[in-house]
Design a protein around this motif. Structure first.
Motif, PDB file in Angstrom:
ATOM      1  N   ARG A  40      -8.421   1.693  -1.201  1.00 54.37           N
ATOM      2  CA  ARG A  40      -8.141   3.019  -0.590  1.00 54.37           C
ATOM      3  C   ARG A  40      -7.109   3.814  -1.156  1.00 54.37           C
ATOM      4  O   ARG A  40      -6.615   5.071  -0.720  1.00 54.37           O
ATOM      5  CB  ARG A  40      -7.249   1.783   0.350  1.00 54.37           C
ATOM      6  CG  ARG A  40      -6.515   2.693   2.016  1.00 54.37           C
ATOM      7  CD  ARG A  40      -6.977   2.306   2.734  1.00 54.37           C
ATOM      8  NE  ARG A  40      -6.479   2.724   3.943  1.00 54.37           N
ATOM      9  CZ  ARG A  40      -5.369   3.576   4.778  1.00 54.37           C
ATOM     10  NH1 ARG A  40      -5.215   2.212   5.271  1.00 54.37           N
ATOM     11  NH2 ARG A  40      -5.193   3.593   6.037  1.00 54.37           N
ATOM     12  N   TRP A  83      -0.489   0.719   7.517  1.00 58.87           N
ATOM     13  CA  TRP A  83      -1.811   0.368   7.013  1.00 58.87           C
ATOM     14  C   TRP A  83      -2.794   2.060   7.969  1.00 58.87           C
ATOM     15  O   TRP A  83      -3.804   2.034   7.435  1.00 58.87           O
ATOM     16  CB  TRP A  83      -2.506  -0.543   7.507  1.00 58.87           C
ATOM     17  CG  TRP A  83      -3.904  -1.273   6.552  1.00 58.87           C
ATOM     18  CD1 TRP A  83      -5.263  -0.627   7.457  1.00 58.87           C
ATOM     19  CD2 TRP A  83      -4.103  -0.664   5.383  1.00 58.87           C
ATOM     20  NE1 TRP A  83      -5.508  -0.966   6.059  1.00 58.87           N
ATOM     21  CE2 TRP A  83      -5.476  -1.407   4.750  1.00 58.87           C
ATOM     22  CE3 TRP A  83      -2.635  -1.191   3.931  1.00 58.87           C
ATOM     23  CZ2 TRP A  83      -6.379  -1.673   4.011  1.00 58.87           C
ATOM     24  CZ3 TRP A  83      -4.135  -1.465   2.744  1.00 58.87           C
ATOM     25  CH2 TRP A  83      -5.619  -1.609   2.756  1.00 58.87           C
ATOM     26  N   GLY A  84      -2.098   2.442   8.296  1.00 56.40           N
ATOM     27  CA  GLY A  84      -2.780   3.535   9.045  1.00 56.40           C
ATOM     28  C   GLY A  84      -2.715   5.313   8.171  1.00 56.40           C
ATOM     29  O   GLY A  84      -2.648   4.663   6.975  1.00 56.40           O
ATOM     30  N   ASP A  85      -2.910   5.879   8.778  1.00 51.26           N
ATOM     31  CA  ASP A  85      -3.873   7.345   7.843  1.00 51.26           C
ATOM     32  C   ASP A  85      -2.228   8.182   7.667  1.00 51.26           C
ATOM     33  O   ASP A  85      -2.890   8.866   7.013  1.00 51.26           O
ATOM     34  CB  ASP A  85      -4.385   7.563   8.404  1.00 51.26           C
ATOM     35  CG  ASP A  85      -6.406   6.169   8.213  1.00 51.26           C
ATOM     36  OD1 ASP A  85      -6.130   6.010   7.268  1.00 51.26           O
ATOM     37  OD2 ASP A  85      -6.814   7.446   8.937  1.00 51.26           O
ATOM     38  N   ASP A  86      -1.540   8.135   8.233  1.00 52.74           N
ATOM     39  CA  ASP A  86      -0.339   8.880   8.410  1.00 52.74           C
ATOM     40  C   ASP A  86       0.161   9.732   7.141  1.00 52.74           C
ATOM     41  O   ASP A  86       0.781   7.863   6.197  1.00 52.74           O
ATOM     42  CB  ASP A  86       1.090   9.013   9.562  1.00 52.74           C
ATOM     43  CG  ASP A  86       0.237   8.795  10.396  1.00 52.74           C
ATOM     44  OD1 ASP A  86      -1.116  10.413  10.467  1.00 52.74           O
ATOM     45  OD2 ASP A  86       1.079   8.614  11.596  1.00 52.74           O
ATOM     46  N   GLU A  87       0.228  10.688   6.548  1.00 53.89           N
ATOM     47  CA  GLU A  87       1.007   9.888   4.915  1.00 53.89           C
ATOM     48  C   GLU A  87       2.913   9.802   5.174  1.00 53.89           C
ATOM     49  O   GLU A  87       2.709   8.847   4.342  1.00 53.89           O
ATOM     50  CB  GLU A  87       1.286  11.742   4.526  1.00 53.89           C
ATOM     51  CG  GLU A  87       1.574  11.886   3.702  1.00 53.89           C
ATOM     52  CD  GLU A  87       1.290  11.517   2.087  1.00 53.89           C
ATOM     53  OE1 GLU A  87       2.076  11.526   1.207  1.00 53.89           O
ATOM     54  OE2 GLU A  87       0.167  11.379   2.043  1.00 53.89           O
ATOM     55  N   SER A 137      -7.663   7.844  -4.163  1.00 57.33           N
ATOM     56  CA  SER A 137      -8.631   9.021  -3.880  1.00 57.33           C
ATOM     57  C   SER A 137      -6.923   9.645  -3.802  1.00 57.33           C
ATOM     58  O   SER A 137      -6.107  11.018  -2.872  1.00 57.33           O
ATOM     59  CB  SER A 137      -8.983   9.548  -2.535  1.00 57.33           C
ATOM     60  OG  SER A 137      -8.760   9.181  -1.685  1.00 57.33           O
ATOM     61  N   VAL A 138      -5.930   9.495  -4.059  1.00 58.67           N
ATOM     62  CA  VAL A 138      -4.882   9.553  -4.130  1.00 58.67           C
ATOM     63  C   VAL A 138      -4.311   9.933  -5.685  1.00 58.67           C
ATOM     64  O   VAL A 138      -4.124   8.374  -5.938  1.00 58.67           O
ATOM     65  CB  VAL A 138      -3.859   8.310  -3.155  1.00 58.67           C
ATOM     66  CG1 VAL A 138      -2.375   8.649  -2.937  1.00 58.67           C
ATOM     67  CG2 VAL A 138      -4.535   7.912  -2.245  1.00 58.67           C
ATOM     68  N   TYR A 193       0.715  -0.875  -0.015  1.00 56.96           N
ATOM     69  CA  TYR A 193      -0.006   0.074   0.021  1.00 56.96           C
ATOM     70  C   TYR A 193       0.917   1.062   0.047  1.00 56.96           C
ATOM     71  O   TYR A 193       0.650   2.462  -1.144  1.00 56.96           O
ATOM     72  CB  TYR A 193      -1.120   0.149   0.700  1.00 56.96           C
ATOM     73  CG  TYR A 193      -1.661   1.157   1.795  1.00 56.96           C
ATOM     74  CD1 TYR A 193      -2.431   1.443   0.856  1.00 56.96           C
ATOM     75  CD2 TYR A 193      -1.214   2.301   2.497  1.00 56.96           C
ATOM     76  CE1 TYR A 193      -2.990   3.115   0.805  1.00 56.96           C
ATOM     77  CE2 TYR A 193      -1.997   3.034   2.782  1.00 56.96           C
ATOM     78  CZ  TYR A 193      -2.494   3.704   2.285  1.00 56.96           C
ATOM     79  OH  TYR A 193      -3.535   5.226   2.693  1.00 56.96           O
ATOM     80  N   ARG A 194       1.962   1.327   0.667  1.00 57.84           N
ATOM     81  CA  ARG A 194       2.687   2.585   1.184  1.00 57.84           C
ATOM     82  C   ARG A 194       3.508   2.523  -0.681  1.00 57.84           C
ATOM     83  O   ARG A 194       3.448   3.598  -1.249  1.00 57.84           O
ATOM     84  CB  ARG A 194       3.465   2.565   1.718  1.00 57.84           C
ATOM     85  CG  ARG A 194       3.123   2.307   3.553  1.00 57.84           C
ATOM     86  CD  ARG A 194       2.720   4.049   3.740  1.00 57.84           C
ATOM     87  NE  ARG A 194       1.681   4.292   4.975  1.00 57.84           N
ATOM     88  CZ  ARG A 194       1.270   5.033   5.800  1.00 57.84           C
ATOM     89  NH1 ARG A 194       2.022   6.015   5.044  1.00 57.84           N
ATOM     90  NH2 ARG A 194       1.008   4.744   6.423  1.00 57.84           N
ATOM     91  N   ARG A 232       0.940   3.856  -3.343  1.00 57.39           N
ATOM     92  CA  ARG A 232       0.583   5.608  -2.432  1.00 57.39           C
ATOM     93  C   ARG A 232       1.529   5.849  -2.790  1.00 57.39           C
ATOM     94  O   ARG A 232       0.712   7.841  -3.349  1.00 57.39           O
ATOM     95  CB  ARG A 232       0.316   5.430  -1.113  1.00 57.39           C
ATOM     96  CG  ARG A 232      -0.172   7.139  -0.435  1.00 57.39           C
ATOM     97  CD  ARG A 232      -0.725   7.001   0.974  1.00 57.39           C
ATOM     98  NE  ARG A 232      -0.998   8.536   1.395  1.00 57.39           N
ATOM     99  CZ  ARG A 232      -1.623   8.125   2.915  1.00 57.39           C
ATOM    100  NH1 ARG A 232      -1.235   7.436   2.919  1.00 57.39           N
ATOM    101  NH2 ARG A 232      -1.506   9.388   3.271  1.00 57.39           N
TER     102      ARG A 232
END
Length: 238
Positions: free
Chosen positions: A59, A163-167, A62-63, A30-31, A34
């Motif tokens: 997820r 998997w968290g929301d922090d950039e 919207s990135v 994911y990272r 992203r």
């Protein structure tokens, strides 16, 4: 991989994440995606990998500038990528790596190992002793796949934080390996996790230190109810 040596644009990789349906593999994938890399989550069962890839894709919807996330059986994931991340449990590690390498499938690829040989007992987590203290999961992979470039990295990053929301995560990724070029791949990818390049930690044999150190972080996390990481100081403008 695509990169232009005449510009400062960062390299973009296609990364096969073996163990991509587990918490660590999914989080790292994911990272990477992203921040513009394409990922292929690998699993023994393609359907399972495809389902998790769909979760990652949702997820990323919207990135802006995100890479693509797909899922495939392990062999197909490896064939589609130039970089392979091993995010698998240590149990059965050698047998799995040997099977992945059949037919020269890993030859010529950069293989990044974030495998931590850990054990747990009533006193908590601790590192397993590999090859009488003179080995590590990363070194075992290097012996099994001499045609690949093996690098150790991402050992000490907590899956829930990935998997968290922090950039970006407020920590460093330490990279070890015997190939400067191979280490550079992991150093580049680390920026997707921390917002800055990974730290060159030396030769591959130092995976013997990084892998079991994860047990220390697990102990810290239990004590302080957090998801701790490593930060390297004194590097100036790093």
């Amino acid at each position: 991989m695509t990169s232009d040596p005449t510009t400062t644009e960062p390299a973009r990789y296609t990364v096969a994440v073996i163990g991509g349906t587990g918490p660590q593999g999914k989080g790292l994938g994911y990272r990477f995606a992203r921040h513009g890399h394409d990922i292929v989550l690998g699993s023994r069962a393609a359907e399972k990998a495809e389902a998790v890839a769909a979760e990652v894709t949702e997820r990323l919807a919207s990135v802006p500038g995100a890479g693509k996330a797909t899922g495939a059986a392990n062999a197909d994931a490896i064939a589609a990528a130039d970089v392979v991340l091993l995010a698998v449990p240590y149990d059965g590690h050698d047998e799995l790596v040997a099977s992945l390498a059949e037919g020269g499938a890993l030859d010529g690829k950069t293989v990044i190992s974030c495998v931590n040989p850990l054990a747990f007992d009533k006193r908590g987590a601790h590192g397993r002793v590999i090859n009488g203290g003179e080995g590590s999961a990363a070194e075992s992979a290097a012996e099994l796949v001499p045609g690949a470039t093996i690098v150790g990295a991402f050992h000490n990053v907590a899956a829930p934080a990935l998997w968290g929301d922090d950039e970006f995560l407020d920590e460093d990724v330490i990279v070890v390996g015997d190939s400067v070029e191979g280490k550079q791949v992991a150093i580049d990818l680390a920026a997707s996790v921390t917002g800055r390049p990974g730290v060159d930690g030396g030769k591959l044999r130092l995976a013997r230190v990084l892998e079991p150190f994860t047990a220390v972080l697990i102990s810290i996390n239990r004590k302080y109810k957090t998801h701790s990481g490593i930060r390297v100081t004194g590097l100036g403008g790093h």
